[in-house]
Design a protein around this motif. Structure first.
Motif, PDB file in Angstrom:
ATOM      1  N   UNK A 177      18.013  93.920  21.327  1.00  0.00           N
ATOM      2  CA  UNK A 177      16.737  94.425  20.818  1.00  0.00           C
ATOM      3  C   UNK A 177      15.875  93.210  20.521  1.00  0.00           C
ATOM      4  N   UNK A 178      14.964  92.939  21.440  1.00  0.00           N
ATOM      5  CA  UNK A 178      14.182  91.708  21.388  1.00  0.00           C
ATOM      6  C   UNK A 178      13.136  91.741  20.287  1.00  0.00           C
ATOM      7  N   UNK A 179      12.594  92.943  19.997  1.00  0.00           N
ATOM      8  CA  UNK A 179      11.472  93.016  19.074  1.00  0.00           C
ATOM      9  C   UNK A 179      11.308  94.444  18.576  1.00  0.00           C
ATOM     10  N   UNK A 180      10.815  94.583  17.351  1.00  0.00           N
ATOM     11  CA  UNK A 180      10.421  95.877  16.801  1.00  0.00           C
ATOM     12  C   UNK A 180       8.903  95.973  16.879  1.00  0.00           C
ATOM     13  N   UNK A 181       8.402  97.126  17.349  1.00  0.00           N
ATOM     14  CA  UNK A 181       6.969  97.294  17.530  1.00  0.00           C
ATOM     15  C   UNK A 181       6.569  98.754  17.370  1.00  0.00           C
ATOM     16  N   UNK A 182       5.294  99.109  17.219  1.00  0.00           N
ATOM     17  CA  UNK A 182       4.128  98.259  17.003  1.00  0.00           C
ATOM     18  C   UNK A 182       3.684  98.349  15.539  1.00  0.00           C
ATOM     19  N   UNK A 183       3.609  97.236  14.855  1.00  0.00           N
ATOM     20  CA  UNK A 183       3.182  97.192  13.457  1.00  0.00           C
ATOM     21  C   UNK A 183       1.666  97.051  13.452  1.00  0.00           C
ATOM     22  N   UNK A 184       0.980  98.071  12.974  1.00  0.00           N
ATOM     23  CA  UNK A 184      -0.473  98.166  13.175  1.00  0.00           C
ATOM     24  C   UNK A 184      -1.240  98.214  11.859  1.00  0.00           C
ATOM     25  N   UNK A 185      -2.510  97.821  11.934  1.00  0.00           N
ATOM     26  CA  UNK A 185      -3.453  97.945  10.806  1.00  0.00           C
ATOM     27  C   UNK A 185      -2.890  97.357   9.516  1.00  0.00           C
ATOM     28  N   UNK A 186      -2.367  96.141   9.653  1.00  0.00           N
ATOM     29  CA  UNK A 186      -1.759  95.467   8.501  1.00  0.00           C
ATOM     30  C   UNK A 186      -2.751  94.586   7.752  1.00  0.00           C
ATOM     31  N   UNK A 187      -3.443  93.741   8.465  1.00  0.00           N
ATOM     32  CA  UNK A 187      -4.159  92.631   7.826  1.00  0.00           C
ATOM     33  C   UNK A 187      -5.585  93.004   7.416  1.00  0.00           C
ATOM     34  N   UNK A 188      -6.033  92.423   6.291  1.00  0.00           N
ATOM     35  CA  UNK A 188      -7.444  92.487   5.936  1.00  0.00           C
ATOM     36  C   UNK A 188      -7.863  93.560   4.958  1.00  0.00           C
ATOM     37  N   UNK A 189      -6.935  94.338   4.437  1.00  0.00           N
ATOM     38  CA  UNK A 189      -7.329  95.350   3.453  1.00  0.00           C
ATOM     39  C   UNK A 189      -7.776  94.674   2.151  1.00  0.00           C
ATOM     40  N   UNK A 190      -8.807  95.218   1.482  1.00  0.00           N
ATOM     41  CA  UNK A 190      -9.278  94.603   0.236  1.00  0.00           C
ATOM     42  C   UNK A 190      -8.196  94.587  -0.843  1.00  0.00           C
ATOM     43  N   UNK A 191      -8.246  93.565  -1.676  1.00  0.00           N
ATOM     44  CA  UNK A 191      -7.325  93.442  -2.803  1.00  0.00           C
ATOM     45  C   UNK A 191      -7.391  94.704  -3.653  1.00  0.00           C
ATOM     46  N   UNK A 192      -6.214  95.252  -3.998  1.00  0.00           N
ATOM     47  CA  UNK A 192      -6.158  96.421  -4.862  1.00  0.00           C
ATOM     48  C   UNK A 192      -6.361  97.758  -4.171  1.00  0.00           C
ATOM     49  N   UNK A 193      -6.612  97.738  -2.860  1.00  0.00           N
ATOM     50  CA  UNK A 193      -6.873  98.990  -2.137  1.00  0.00           C
ATOM     51  C   UNK A 193      -5.574  99.709  -1.795  1.00  0.00           C
ATOM     52  N   UNK A 194      -5.696 101.015  -1.571  1.00  0.00           N
ATOM     53  CA  UNK A 194      -4.533 101.793  -1.124  1.00  0.00           C
ATOM     54  C   UNK A 194      -4.048 101.288   0.241  1.00  0.00           C
ATOM     55  N   UNK A 195      -5.001 100.869   1.103  1.00  0.00           N
ATOM     56  CA  UNK A 195      -4.624 100.350   2.417  1.00  0.00           C
ATOM     57  C   UNK A 195      -3.748  99.125   2.324  1.00  0.00           C
ATOM     58  N   UNK A 196      -4.085  98.229   1.390  1.00  0.00           N
ATOM     59  CA  UNK A 196      -3.277  97.006   1.221  1.00  0.00           C
ATOM     60  C   UNK A 196      -1.896  97.333   0.664  1.00  0.00           C
ATOM     61  N   UNK A 197      -1.857  98.251  -0.317  1.00  0.00           N
ATOM     62  CA  UNK A 197      -0.569  98.649  -0.888  1.00  0.00           C
ATOM     63  C   UNK A 197       0.331  99.239   0.199  1.00  0.00           C
ATOM     64  N   UNK A 198      -0.245 100.129   1.023  1.00  0.00           N
ATOM     65  CA  UNK A 198       0.521 100.744   2.108  1.00  0.00           C
ATOM     66  C   UNK A 198       0.988  99.696   3.115  1.00  0.00           C
ATOM     67  N   UNK A 199       0.109  98.746   3.459  1.00  0.00           N
ATOM     68  CA  UNK A 199       0.453  97.727   4.457  1.00  0.00           C
ATOM     69  C   UNK A 199       1.667  96.916   4.021  1.00  0.00           C
ATOM     70  N   UNK A 200       1.705  96.506   2.778  1.00  0.00           N
ATOM     71  CA  UNK A 200       2.813  95.665   2.321  1.00  0.00           C
ATOM     72  C   UNK A 200       4.075  96.476   2.037  1.00  0.00           C
ATOM     73  N   UNK A 201       3.924  97.737   1.662  1.00  0.00           N
ATOM     74  CA  UNK A 201       5.111  98.594   1.564  1.00  0.00           C
ATOM     75  C   UNK A 201       5.732  98.797   2.938  1.00  0.00           C
ATOM     76  N   UNK A 202       4.876  98.990   3.951  1.00  0.00           N
ATOM     77  CA  UNK A 202       5.382  99.121   5.324  1.00  0.00           C
ATOM     78  C   UNK A 202       6.058  97.838   5.776  1.00  0.00           C
ATOM     79  N   UNK A 203       5.465  96.702   5.430  1.00  0.00           N
ATOM     80  CA  UNK A 203       6.061  95.420   5.839  1.00  0.00           C
ATOM     81  C   UNK A 203       7.473  95.278   5.287  1.00  0.00           C
ATOM     82  N   UNK A 204       7.651  95.603   4.008  1.00  0.00           N
ATOM     83  CA  UNK A 204       8.995  95.523   3.409  1.00  0.00           C
ATOM     84  C   UNK A 204       9.955  96.482   4.106  1.00  0.00           C
TER      85      UNK A 204
END
Length: 357
Positions: A90-117
């Motif tokens: 398994x060479x790679x896991x994909x596709x991790x999308x819409x991760x970067x650039x959410x404003x500090x404190x936003x629901x989008x940023x919280x979701x992005x980093x929860x997904x990353x973990x």
């Protein structure tokens, strides 16, 4: 520009994306696809997150929620076992999308980093060390462009704790980084040893040279001669500016010209036109498409890169409405395309029958 030594291409490993074998609108079962990919002689797969979810329903007998990482990891470990049986990495896991650039404190940023973990746990379960991150296509008005680099640095540091790396891809419908130069500039600024590029023949040629919104299927902001000159210069710049060790893989696909130009607006699912095009109109090279795939692949090889070539096609036929294929034959055809593509990159020719049988 230096030529490409054909003998040096024999060591290139090849992979196939699990999400991209068979009809994109009604894909065959995952284990059937793994069987076909293995039978064709591929060394590894890119494991698609939607495939984990769909196999989870088969394995566990119920729908798996994307954020239920305990269950997702159980399924990912089972897929690793199935890949091991078939001598597939398994060479790679994909596709991790819409991760970067959410404003500090936003629901989008919280979701992005929860997904990353959560996705890092999936990587542990399936035994891969690389995460593909696509450049975000979230509307720019919802993002803070000043956070893009910092977010990717943080992700790289999270990955590095496990010895993992990030393959950053320019999705040609991205709202902030649609071209290879955009992601290369970001990767340089991120400045972490475990981030590199996921380059893609479709994303590069489909973003800079072709356009599904026009009658010609080409970018029409300049003349055809000027377009070709501009794209040639872009590929020369790619060859001369990206170090080979900062390219983690090259994904391979072509594109059909769409039957009717696409609207410039997002569709009902929120996809921009090049994203819609990507979804159903991406065949293997030499099978009805029109992108300069060989030119892109040659430019990447001229950097000295000899890493993964990975086939990621979404072949819904020339009308984009889906077609039934023999997946074993299709995977073998992809393997033959690889042979022809490398030969042509090195200035050699092999028979068309060999590449498409």
């Amino acid at each position: 520009m230096a030529g490409v030594d054909y003998a040096s291409l024999r060591s290139i490993p090849i992979s196939y994306a699990t999400c991209s074998l068979g009809n994109p609108s009604d894909p065959p079962l995952l284990l059937d696809r793994l069987h076909a990919i293995s039978l064709a002689g591929f060394a590894a797969v890119e494991l698609s997150f939607p495939d984990i979810l769909s196999y989870g329903q088969t394995l566990l007998g119920h729908e798996v929620e994307p954020a239920n990482y305990d269950e997702v990891c159980t399924v990912a470990a089972a897929i690793k076992s199935e890949c091991d049986k078939r001598n597939l990495g398994i060479m790679m896991l994909q596709p991790f999308a819409n991760f970067e650039g959410w404003p500090e404190g936003s629901d989008g940023r919280k979701d992005a980093f929860e997904r990353a973990k959560g996705w890092i746990h999936i990587m542990q379960a399936c035994g891969t060390d690389m995460l593909q991150v696509g450049s975000s296509d979230t509307p720019l008005e919802k993002l803070n462009k000043g956070r893009m680099v910092a977010d990717l640095r943080e992700l790289c540091d999270m990955l590095n704790e496990h010895g993992y790396k990030c393959a950053y891809e320019n999705w040609c419908w991205s709202t902030h980084a649609p071209d290879w130069k955009d992601i290369w500039n970001i990767v340089k600024e991120v400045d972490r040893p475990n981030i590199g590029l996921c380059l893609d023949t479709f994303q590069t040629a489909g973003g800079e040279w072709a356009d599904p919104r026009t009658e010609s299927g080409l970018s029409e902001d300049v003349s055809k001669d000027e377009l070709d000159k501009r794209f040639k210069k872009s590929l020369e710049d790619l060859t001369t500016t990206i170090p080979k060790d900062k390219i983690y893989l090259l994904q391979i696909s072509d594109a059909y010209k769409v039957p009717q130009p696409l609207s410039a607006e997002r569709d009902d699912s929120g996809l921009l036109p090049r994203g819609q095009w990507s979804h159903d109109f991406r065949p293997l090279p030499y099978n009805g498409g029109y992108l300069p795939v060989v030119d892109v692949a040659r430019a990447v090889l001229q950097t000295g890169f000899r890493g993964w070539f990975s086939y990621e096609v979404f072949d819904g036929g020339a009308e984009g409405k889906g077609k039934n294929v023999d997946i074993v034959a299709y995977a073998r055809s992809a393997k033959n395309v690889q042979e022809r593509l490398l030969a042509e990159c090195a200035g050699q020719k092999i028979s068309e029958q060999t590449a498409t049988r």
